[in-house]
Scaffold this active site. Structure first.
Site, PDB file in Angstrom:
ATOM      1  N   LYS A  57       0.808  -1.219   0.000  1.00 21.90           N
ATOM      2  CA  LYS A  57       0.000   0.000   0.000  1.00 21.90           C
ATOM      3  C   LYS A  57       0.846   1.276   0.000  1.00 21.90           C
ATOM      4  O   LYS A  57       0.355   2.333  -0.377  1.00 21.90           O
ATOM      5  CB  LYS A  57      -0.974   0.008   1.183  1.00 21.90           C
ATOM      6  CG  LYS A  57      -1.867  -1.225   1.287  1.00 21.90           C
ATOM      7  CD  LYS A  57      -2.576  -1.536  -0.004  1.00 21.90           C
ATOM      8  CE  LYS A  57      -3.554  -2.707   0.039  1.00 21.90           C
ATOM      9  NZ  LYS A  57      -2.979  -4.025   0.408  1.00 21.90           N
ATOM     10  N   TYR A 275     -12.123 -14.891   2.806  1.00 19.06           N
ATOM     11  CA  TYR A 275     -11.179 -13.835   3.185  1.00 19.06           C
ATOM     12  C   TYR A 275     -10.771 -13.980   4.652  1.00 19.06           C
ATOM     13  O   TYR A 275     -11.634 -14.106   5.529  1.00 19.06           O
ATOM     14  CB  TYR A 275     -11.806 -12.448   2.968  1.00 19.06           C
ATOM     15  CG  TYR A 275     -10.869 -11.351   3.435  1.00 19.06           C
ATOM     16  CD1 TYR A 275      -9.840 -10.920   2.622  1.00 19.06           C
ATOM     17  CD2 TYR A 275     -10.989 -10.807   4.705  1.00 19.06           C
ATOM     18  CE1 TYR A 275      -8.949  -9.954   3.066  1.00 19.06           C
ATOM     19  CE2 TYR A 275     -10.103  -9.840   5.160  1.00 19.06           C
ATOM     20  CZ  TYR A 275      -9.082  -9.418   4.330  1.00 19.06           C
ATOM     21  OH  TYR A 275      -8.196  -8.482   4.771  1.00 19.06           O
ATOM     22  N   TYR A 301      -2.911 -12.723   2.824  1.00 16.02           N
ATOM     23  CA  TYR A 301      -2.642 -12.295   1.449  1.00 16.02           C
ATOM     24  C   TYR A 301      -1.416 -12.998   0.846  1.00 16.02           C
ATOM     25  O   TYR A 301      -1.551 -13.902   0.027  1.00 16.02           O
ATOM     26  CB  TYR A 301      -2.392 -10.781   1.400  1.00 16.02           C
ATOM     27  CG  TYR A 301      -3.580  -9.918   1.665  1.00 16.02           C
ATOM     28  CD1 TYR A 301      -4.503  -9.632   0.660  1.00 16.02           C
ATOM     29  CD2 TYR A 301      -3.775  -9.347   2.917  1.00 16.02           C
ATOM     30  CE1 TYR A 301      -5.586  -8.810   0.894  1.00 16.02           C
ATOM     31  CE2 TYR A 301      -4.864  -8.517   3.159  1.00 16.02           C
ATOM     32  CZ  TYR A 301      -5.768  -8.246   2.145  1.00 16.02           C
ATOM     33  OH  TYR A 301      -6.831  -7.443   2.382  1.00 16.02           O
TER      34      TYR A 301
HETATM   35  C1  PLP Z   1      -3.774  -5.249   0.185  1.00 13.42           C
HETATM   36  C2  PLP Z   1      -2.864  -6.396   0.098  1.00 13.42           C
HETATM   37  C3  PLP Z   1      -2.798  -7.193  -1.051  1.00 13.42           C
HETATM   38  C4  PLP Z   1      -3.724  -7.034  -2.222  1.00 13.42           C
HETATM   39  O1  PLP Z   1      -3.476  -5.865  -2.935  1.00 13.42           O
HETATM   40  P1  PLP Z   1      -4.695  -5.210  -3.722  1.00 13.42           P
HETATM   41  O2  PLP Z   1      -4.123  -4.053  -4.388  1.00 13.42           O
HETATM   42  O3  PLP Z   1      -5.705  -4.863  -2.652  1.00 13.42           O
HETATM   43  O4  PLP Z   1      -5.248  -6.236  -4.639  1.00 13.42           O
HETATM   44  C5  PLP Z   1      -1.888  -8.219  -1.100  1.00 13.42           C
HETATM   45  N1  PLP Z   1      -1.084  -8.457  -0.059  1.00 13.42           N
HETATM   46  C6  PLP Z   1      -1.105  -7.720   1.073  1.00 13.42           C
HETATM   47  C7  PLP Z   1      -0.183  -8.079   2.151  1.00 13.42           C
HETATM   48  C8  PLP Z   1      -1.997  -6.663   1.187  1.00 13.42           C
HETATM   49  O5  PLP Z   1      -2.012  -5.939   2.312  1.00 13.42           O
END
Ligand code: PLP
Length: 346
Positions: A57, A275, A301
């Site tokens: 991010k 999720y 993630y």
């Molecule tokens: C937000 C996030 C993602 C996914 O990215 P997007 O742009 O939301 O698809 C992947 N890995 C981590 C660790 C994240 O925080």
């Protein structure tokens, strides 16, 4: 490359990330999951973007926060679940820039499986960064709560700027268009030809930016998003929408725009039950990377993405000796909130 950088230069950006993030080859993991002569896994270490323990991010926030400042904002508002990495990185960026940070923190999205979920990891850091947290039940109207936060700030004479979930908009995705220039430079410098790029895809902005950047600079490289939400159709649609908006914002040609939608691939089947819910393959992938490479992934993630990538290798998706570049998107603080998933016998 220059033309993409020239187009990007039209948009304000503030430096927040430690860039370039390293590009590393995972020899021991590659050898473990594929026979000699199989694909070689590399990682783009976007878990190392620095700010507030880093993650993907921060690249989006370089553009989103610059946009906020250009609009004269003195506060930012965003939302996410208790263990949202996006929320944590936004809180850190706001602290660094001296902006007030108001967060709608959604509870109840992830059935609580670990006593640490509500207090440690990302939510602990959000509070440490001085953000104002409003807890919202996931099933309630969370968008209405965000609208109320924005209204209350305006009534107080503040100028709040809204950052979408996951920072995924055409503004945020510019950060990953820029990342493509960076990764191609790094690959060229070591004489490495990228075959596929693989990543965990959720709110879609990361994949959208990568798809747009690669469509312009290296259209032969295919991007595979691993759905971590158990909603691959939704993710695919969102990647398409954000990617087209991003490409239009950068004033790319109609011919390039036509190449965007066919370049979008989102693979389902690796998210487990949903999720934030951890599955066995993800725990195994996280253990493998930790034990073979000293490298950490998270259970929500990047670990699910890695598990998906390993499965693609095993199922023969990639060519012999092909270089597979996994974008490590971070998320490590959440490991601590999910430690019961790693208990002996779990
Ligand atoms: C937000 C996030 C993602 C996914 O990215 P997007 O742009 O939301 O698809 C992947 N890995 C981590 C660790 C994240 O925080």
């Amino acid at each position: 490359m220059t033309s993409v950088l020239d187009r990007l230069a039209a948009f304000p950006r503030i430096k927040l990330a430690h860039l370039p993030t390293p590009l590393e080859r995972l020899d021991r993991l590659s050898a473990h999951i594929a026979a000699a002569g199989g694909p070689v896994i590399w990682v783009k270490r976007d878990d190392c973007t620095g700010l507030g323990l880093g993650g993907n991010k921060v690249r989006k926030l370089e553009y989103l926060m610059a946009d906020a400042l250009a609009e004269g904002a003195d506060a930012v508002v965003t939302g996410g679940v208790v263990q949202s990495n996006h929320v944590r990185q936004t809180a850190a960026a706001a602290a660094k820039l001296g902006l007030a940070c108001h967060l709608a923190i959604m509870t109840g999205r992830v059935p609580r499986t670990d006593p640490d979920y509500d207090d440690t990891g990302n939510i602990f850091l959000d509070r440490l960064f001085g953000a104002h947290c409003t807890l919202v039940d996931w099933r309630a109207d969370r968008n209405a709560v965000i609208a109320r936060l924005l209204d209350a700030l305006r009534r107080d004479g503040k100028k709040p700027y809204f950052i979408p979930y996951g920072g995924s908009s055409a503004v945020g995705a510019l950060g990953f268009v820029r990342c493509v220039v960076e990764m191609l430079d790094q690959a060229n410098a070591v004489g490495m030809r990228i075959g596929h790029v693989v990543l965990a895809s959720g709110s879609a902005g990361t994949q959208a930016g990568l798809v747009v950047g690669l469509a312009a600079l290296a259209p032969e490289v295919r991007v595979i998003g691993i759905d971590i939400d158990a909603e691959p159709e939704r993710v695919r649609a969102d990647v398409g929408r954000v990617a087209l908006e991003t490409a239009r914002r950068l004033a790319f040609s109609p011919a390039l725009l036509d190449n965007i939608v066919p370049a979008i691939e989102v693979v389902g089947g690796h998210a487990g039950p949903g999720y934030g819910l951890v599955n066995k393959e993800t725990v195994e992938a996280i253990r493998l990377a930790a034990e073979l490479e000293g490298l950490l992934f998270d259970p929500v993630y990047s670990g699910k993405g890695l598990a998906g990538c390993i499965e693609l290798v095993r199922s023969g998706r990639f060519a012999p000796r092909e270089n597979v570049l996994f974008v490590h998107s971070g998320g490590i603080p959440a490991l601590f909130a999910y430690r019961s998933a790693f208990a002996a016998g779990a």
